[in-house]
Scaffold this active site. Structure first.
Site, mmCIF file in Angstrom:
data_model
loop_
_atom_site.group_PDB
_atom_site.id
_atom_site.type_symbol
_atom_site.label_atom_id
_atom_site.label_comp_id
_atom_site.label_asym_id
_atom_site.label_seq_id
_atom_site.Cartn_x
_atom_site.Cartn_y
_atom_site.Cartn_z
ATOM 1 N N ASP A 81 0.850 -1.188 0.000
ATOM 2 C CA ASP A 81 0.000 0.000 0.000
ATOM 3 C C ASP A 81 0.886 1.239 0.000
ATOM 4 O O ASP A 81 2.098 1.156 0.236
ATOM 5 C CB ASP A 81 -0.919 -0.002 1.223
ATOM 6 N N GLU A 103 -7.870 -0.791 5.208
ATOM 7 C CA GLU A 103 -6.413 -0.815 5.111
ATOM 8 C C GLU A 103 -5.787 -1.210 6.444
ATOM 9 O O GLU A 103 -4.827 -1.986 6.491
ATOM 10 C CB GLU A 103 -5.900 0.555 4.661
#
Length: 219
Positions: A81, A103
């Site tokens: 990410d 996330e």
């Protein structure tokens, strides 16, 4: 090179951390867009991906990458990410793409977190980029008052509903000298779903796209 080219350099460098047969946790954002493109070149080698947002799911499927349900796994080997800001301790502000809660869950379940950024995202103190907080809508007034108490300027992000059906407060002018303490404080407020401060779960590897190439920092 412009910032997009630097993002692309970092994203493609993440392929060095992808191994055959693994399931890849995939984040959200403009740098991750380049990573998904890169990942599509080795899609025949991996078992699939777990996505952190609806937008990333669409991109993964468009690139022919199998998308799997996170709840079918006890852990993931790797999560890739980006970050909106990252400090020298590899603590981050994330959530510019409004996917911070998913996330955080994927990052917590992953053995290795590889963060891909361009060099503009590296900072000494977090907080120049506004800190996102996902909240349930009814808590907006209360949480805004609490944020003012710690020195931040809260603002509702307009026309945004998260994948979880919630809203985002962006906190401006909050320069974060003690990220772990601030993360715990905000997470403790009733109505907060998640704060986009990754202070406890930091990146394990940071790949930074620079004018001279890709800089690698390991925790």
């Amino acid at each position: 090179m412009n910032l997009n080219e630097l993002k692309k350099k970092a994203a493609w460098a993440a392929l060095d951390y992808i191994y055959p047969g693994t399931v890849i946790g995939v984040g959200t954002g403009s740098t991750v867009f380049y990573f998904i493109q890169a990942l599509s070149t080795v899609k025949h080698l991996i078992s699939g991906a777990v996505s952190s947002s609806n937008s990333s799911t669409v991109l993964l499927k468009k690139n022919g990458i199998r998308v799997l349900d996170l709840n079918t796994f006890d852990f993931l080997e790797i999560y890739v990410d980006s970050a909106d800001e990252i400090n020298n301790d590899m603590q981050m502000i994330k959530g510019g793409g409004a996917a911070l809660t998913k996330e955080k869950i994927i990052a917590a379940m992953s053995k290795k977190f590889v963060c891909i950024i361009d060099e503009s995202k590296k900072v000494n103190i977090l907080g120049t980029f506004p800190l996102p907080i996902e909240i349930i809508p009814i808590a907006f007034s209360y949480i805004s008052k609490e944020i003012l108490k710690i020195g931040g300027q809260p603002k509702l992000r307009e026309n945004i509903i998260t994948d979880n059906g919630n809203v985002i407060i962006d906190v401006y002018n909050l320069f974060i000298n003690d990220p772990i303490s601030v993360e715990k404080k905000i997470n403790s407020l009733p109505g907060v779903v998640s704060v986009g401060l990754f202070a406890s779960r930091v990146a394990d590897v940071v790949l930074i796209g620079t004018q001279k190439g890709v800089e690698i920092i390991k925790n």
